[in-house]
Design a protein around this motif. Structure first.
Motif, PDB file in Angstrom:
ATOM      1  N   VAL A   1       0.810  -1.210   0.000  1.00 35.70           N
ATOM      2  CA  VAL A   1       0.000   0.000   0.000  1.00 35.70           C
ATOM      3  C   VAL A   1       0.850   1.272   0.000  1.00 35.70           C
ATOM      4  O   VAL A   1       0.570   2.206  -0.757  1.00 35.70           O
ATOM      5  N   ASN A   2       1.867   1.345   0.818  1.00 36.82           N
ATOM      6  CA  ASN A   2       2.677   2.569   0.894  1.00 36.82           C
ATOM      7  C   ASN A   2       3.372   2.877  -0.423  1.00 36.82           C
ATOM      8  O   ASN A   2       3.402   4.025  -0.871  1.00 36.82           O
ATOM      9  N   SER A   3       3.914   1.872  -1.055  1.00 33.52           N
ATOM     10  CA  SER A   3       4.557   2.076  -2.354  1.00 33.52           C
ATOM     11  C   SER A   3       3.530   2.456  -3.408  1.00 33.52           C
ATOM     12  O   SER A   3       3.760   3.349  -4.227  1.00 33.52           O
ATOM     13  N   ALA A   4       2.390   1.788  -3.387  1.00 35.29           N
ATOM     14  CA  ALA A   4       1.332   2.073  -4.363  1.00 35.29           C
ATOM     15  C   ALA A   4       0.878   3.520  -4.256  1.00 35.29           C
ATOM     16  O   ALA A   4       0.660   4.189  -5.279  1.00 35.29           O
TER      17      ALA A   4
ATOM     18  N   GLU B   1      -0.393   8.810  -6.383  1.00 37.49           N
ATOM     19  CA  GLU B   1      -0.387  10.264  -6.167  1.00 37.49           C
ATOM     20  C   GLU B   1       0.256  10.984  -7.349  1.00 37.49           C
ATOM     21  O   GLU B   1      -0.250  12.002  -7.815  1.00 37.49           O
ATOM     22  N   ARG B   2       1.340  10.435  -7.840  1.00 42.18           N
ATOM     23  CA  ARG B   2       2.038  11.054  -8.968  1.00 42.18           C
ATOM     24  C   ARG B   2       1.194  10.968 -10.243  1.00 42.18           C
ATOM     25  O   ARG B   2       1.112  11.940 -11.005  1.00 42.18           O
ATOM     26  N   ALA B   3       0.534   9.843 -10.469  1.00 42.59           N
ATOM     27  CA  ALA B   3      -0.339   9.704 -11.632  1.00 42.59           C
ATOM     28  C   ALA B   3      -1.477  10.720 -11.577  1.00 42.59           C
ATOM     29  O   ALA B   3      -1.813  11.337 -12.593  1.00 42.59           O
ATOM     30  N   ILE B   4      -2.039  10.922 -10.401  1.00 42.37           N
ATOM     31  CA  ILE B   4      -3.127  11.895 -10.230  1.00 42.37           C
ATOM     32  C   ILE B   4      -2.624  13.311 -10.480  1.00 42.37           C
ATOM     33  O   ILE B   4      -3.325  14.125 -11.080  1.00 42.37           O
ATOM     34  N   GLU B   5      -1.393  13.602 -10.040  1.00 40.29           N
ATOM     35  CA  GLU B   5      -0.810  14.925 -10.302  1.00 40.29           C
ATOM     36  C   GLU B   5      -0.677  15.182 -11.801  1.00 40.29           C
ATOM     37  O   GLU B   5      -0.963  16.276 -12.280  1.00 40.29           O
ATOM     38  N   ILE B   6      -0.225  14.165 -12.527  1.00 43.95           N
ATOM     39  CA  ILE B   6      -0.016  14.308 -13.965  1.00 43.95           C
ATOM     40  C   ILE B   6      -1.345  14.443 -14.697  1.00 43.95           C
ATOM     41  O   ILE B   6      -1.509  15.316 -15.553  1.00 43.95           O
ATOM     42  N   ARG B   7      -2.289  13.563 -14.372  1.00 45.33           N
ATOM     43  CA  ARG B   7      -3.577  13.576 -15.064  1.00 45.33           C
ATOM     44  C   ARG B   7      -4.658  12.975 -14.176  1.00 45.33           C
ATOM     45  O   ARG B   7      -4.852  11.757 -14.139  1.00 45.33           O
ATOM     46  N   PRO B   8      -5.377  13.823 -13.459  1.00 44.08           N
ATOM     47  CA  PRO B   8      -6.466  13.273 -12.650  1.00 44.08           C
ATOM     48  C   PRO B   8      -7.503  12.625 -13.564  1.00 44.08           C
ATOM     49  O   PRO B   8      -7.949  13.247 -14.534  1.00 44.08           O
ATOM     50  N   SER B   9      -7.805  11.376 -13.296  1.00 42.48           N
ATOM     51  CA  SER B   9      -8.783  10.653 -14.102  1.00 42.48           C
ATOM     52  C   SER B   9      -9.347   9.488 -13.289  1.00 42.48           C
ATOM     53  O   SER B   9      -8.911   9.231 -12.166  1.00 42.48           O
ATOM     54  N   VAL B  10     -10.290   8.795 -13.871  1.00 46.10           N
ATOM     55  CA  VAL B  10     -11.035   7.749 -13.170  1.00 46.10           C
ATOM     56  C   VAL B  10     -10.129   6.680 -12.567  1.00 46.10           C
ATOM     57  O   VAL B  10     -10.276   6.321 -11.395  1.00 46.10           O
ATOM     58  N   LEU B  11      -9.199   6.156 -13.351  1.00 47.78           N
ATOM     59  CA  LEU B  11      -8.414   5.005 -12.875  1.00 47.78           C
ATOM     60  C   LEU B  11      -7.541   5.311 -11.659  1.00 47.78           C
ATOM     61  O   LEU B  11      -7.660   4.621 -10.642  1.00 47.78           O
ATOM     62  N   PRO B  12      -6.649   6.308 -11.686  1.00 44.10           N
ATOM     63  CA  PRO B  12      -5.841   6.527 -10.492  1.00 44.10           C
ATOM     64  C   PRO B  12      -6.656   7.033  -9.307  1.00 44.10           C
ATOM     65  O   PRO B  12      -6.356   6.690  -8.159  1.00 44.10           O
ATOM     66  N   LEU B  13      -7.707   7.807  -9.569  1.00 48.36           N
ATOM     67  CA  LEU B  13      -8.558   8.283  -8.467  1.00 48.36           C
ATOM     68  C   LEU B  13      -9.297   7.120  -7.816  1.00 48.36           C
ATOM     69  O   LEU B  13      -9.381   7.031  -6.585  1.00 48.36           O
ATOM     70  N   GLY B  14      -9.812   6.204  -8.628  1.00 58.16           N
ATOM     71  CA  GLY B  14     -10.477   5.025  -8.081  1.00 58.16           C
ATOM     72  C   GLY B  14      -9.520   4.112  -7.340  1.00 58.16           C
ATOM     73  O   GLY B  14      -9.836   3.587  -6.271  1.00 58.16           O
ATOM     74  N   ASN B  15      -8.336   3.930  -7.889  1.00 59.79           N
ATOM     75  CA  ASN B  15      -7.331   3.114  -7.209  1.00 59.79           C
ATOM     76  C   ASN B  15      -6.937   3.734  -5.870  1.00 59.79           C
ATOM     77  O   ASN B  15      -6.775   3.027  -4.870  1.00 59.79           O
ATOM     78  N   MET B  16      -6.793   5.062  -5.857  1.00 62.51           N
ATOM     79  CA  MET B  16      -6.451   5.740  -4.598  1.00 62.51           C
ATOM     80  C   MET B  16      -7.596   5.607  -3.591  1.00 62.51           C
ATOM     81  O   MET B  16      -7.347   5.403  -2.394  1.00 62.51           O
ATOM     82  N   ALA B  17      -8.819   5.692  -4.057  1.00 61.69           N
ATOM     83  CA  ALA B  17      -9.969   5.513  -3.161  1.00 61.69           C
ATOM     84  C   ALA B  17      -9.938   4.129  -2.524  1.00 61.69           C
ATOM     85  O   ALA B  17     -10.157   3.980  -1.318  1.00 61.69           O
ATOM     86  N   HIS B  18      -9.657   3.125  -3.334  1.00 57.00           N
ATOM     87  CA  HIS B  18      -9.570   1.746  -2.829  1.00 57.00           C
ATOM     88  C   HIS B  18      -8.437   1.642  -1.792  1.00 57.00           C
ATOM     89  O   HIS B  18      -8.605   1.062  -0.722  1.00 57.00           O
ATOM     90  N   LEU B  19      -7.298   2.208  -2.114  1.00 58.32           N
ATOM     91  CA  LEU B  19      -6.155   2.178  -1.213  1.00 58.32           C
ATOM     92  C   LEU B  19      -6.501   2.823   0.130  1.00 58.32           C
ATOM     93  O   LEU B  19      -6.216   2.270   1.199  1.00 58.32           O
ATOM     94  N   LEU B  20      -7.139   3.982   0.088  1.00 60.71           N
ATOM     95  CA  LEU B  20      -7.495   4.687   1.327  1.00 60.71           C
ATOM     96  C   LEU B  20      -8.502   3.894   2.151  1.00 60.71           C
ATOM     97  O   LEU B  20      -8.451   3.898   3.380  1.00 60.71           O
ATOM     98  N   ALA B  21      -9.404   3.202   1.481  1.00 58.17           N
ATOM     99  CA  ALA B  21     -10.350   2.352   2.208  1.00 58.17           C
ATOM    100  C   ALA B  21      -9.614   1.238   2.943  1.00 58.17           C
ATOM    101  O   ALA B  21      -9.967   0.902   4.078  1.00 58.17           O
ATOM    102  N   LEU B  22      -8.581   0.693   2.317  1.00 51.62           N
ATOM    103  CA  LEU B  22      -7.792  -0.349   2.981  1.00 51.62           C
ATOM    104  C   LEU B  22      -7.065   0.194   4.209  1.00 51.62           C
ATOM    105  O   LEU B  22      -6.783  -0.553   5.144  1.00 51.62           O
ATOM    106  N   GLU B  23      -6.772   1.481   4.185  1.00 50.81           N
ATOM    107  CA  GLU B  23      -6.149   2.136   5.343  1.00 50.81           C
ATOM    108  C   GLU B  23      -7.199   2.616   6.347  1.00 50.81           C
ATOM    109  O   GLU B  23      -6.876   3.289   7.303  1.00 50.81           O
ATOM    110  N   ASN B  24      -8.452   2.259   6.106  1.00 48.63           N
ATOM    111  CA  ASN B  24      -9.583   2.633   6.951  1.00 48.63           C
ATOM    112  C   ASN B  24      -9.822   4.142   6.978  1.00 48.63           C
ATOM    113  O   ASN B  24     -10.295   4.689   7.963  1.00 48.63           O
ATOM    114  N   LYS B  25      -9.505   4.805   5.883  1.00 47.20           N
ATOM    115  CA  LYS B  25      -9.755   6.236   5.721  1.00 47.20           C
ATOM    116  C   LYS B  25     -10.961   6.383   4.795  1.00 47.20           C
ATOM    117  O   LYS B  25     -10.847   6.828   3.657  1.00 47.20           O
ATOM    118  N   LEU B  26     -12.119   5.998   5.313  1.00 48.39           N
ATOM    119  CA  LEU B  26     -13.299   5.852   4.471  1.00 48.39           C
ATOM    120  C   LEU B  26     -13.835   7.174   3.944  1.00 48.39           C
ATOM    121  O   LEU B  26     -14.260   7.248   2.791  1.00 48.39           O
TER     122      LEU B  26
END
Length: 132
Positions: A19-22, A27-52
């Motif tokens: 998770v930490n590496s991901a 974050e860098r992908a979102i900086e370059i181009r915010p879009s569905v895939l990296p934003l959704g992946n980040m949402a999933h990652l944050l849920a795993l960290e219990n940051k709902l």
């Protein structure tokens, strides 16, 4: 593109439980181009960290970028994963049904790859949705 490489690497690391590496790559992908895939992946990652709450905020932003059913299905799948992470199966199952309705082939693949919800892969309600 650099954006695609960063998002794909973040996705792979996320599904390997790194998770930490991901997070750094997403974050860098979102900086370059915010879009569905990296934003959704980040949402999933944050849920795993219990940051709902933070996770749901990323989903809300990702929804603004949806341009096709595949992306809609991906966000539904992410919402399924967030609800599963919150141990809320009643909220999760409608998202899974909708994701499968929108893009069955891709969602089955995501589900098979997702080691973070392995315990739910034996759940009869979820299995019945895939069998349905």
């Amino acid at each position: 593109s650099e954006y695609s490489k960063l998002n794909n690497l973040g996705f792979r690391l996320l599904h390997k439980g790194q998770v930490n590496s991901a997070k750094k790559y997403l974050e860098r992908a979102i900086e370059i181009r915010p879009s569905v895939l990296p934003l959704g992946n980040m949402a999933h990652l944050l849920a795993l960290e219990n940051k709902l709450q933070e996770s749901k905020a990323y989903i809300d932003v990702a929804k603004e970028y949806i341009s096709n059913n595949c992306e809609r299905a991906f966000i539904e799948h992410c919402q399924f994963c967030i609800a599963i992470s919150a141990d809320n199966k009643n909220e999760a199952l409608p998202h899974l049904r909708e994701a499968l309705r929108l893009d069955n082939k891709t969602i089955v693949l995501y589900y098979q790859m997702n080691s973070n919800i392995a315990e739910w892969k034996q759940d009869t309600d979820i299995l019945s949705i895939f069998a349905g």
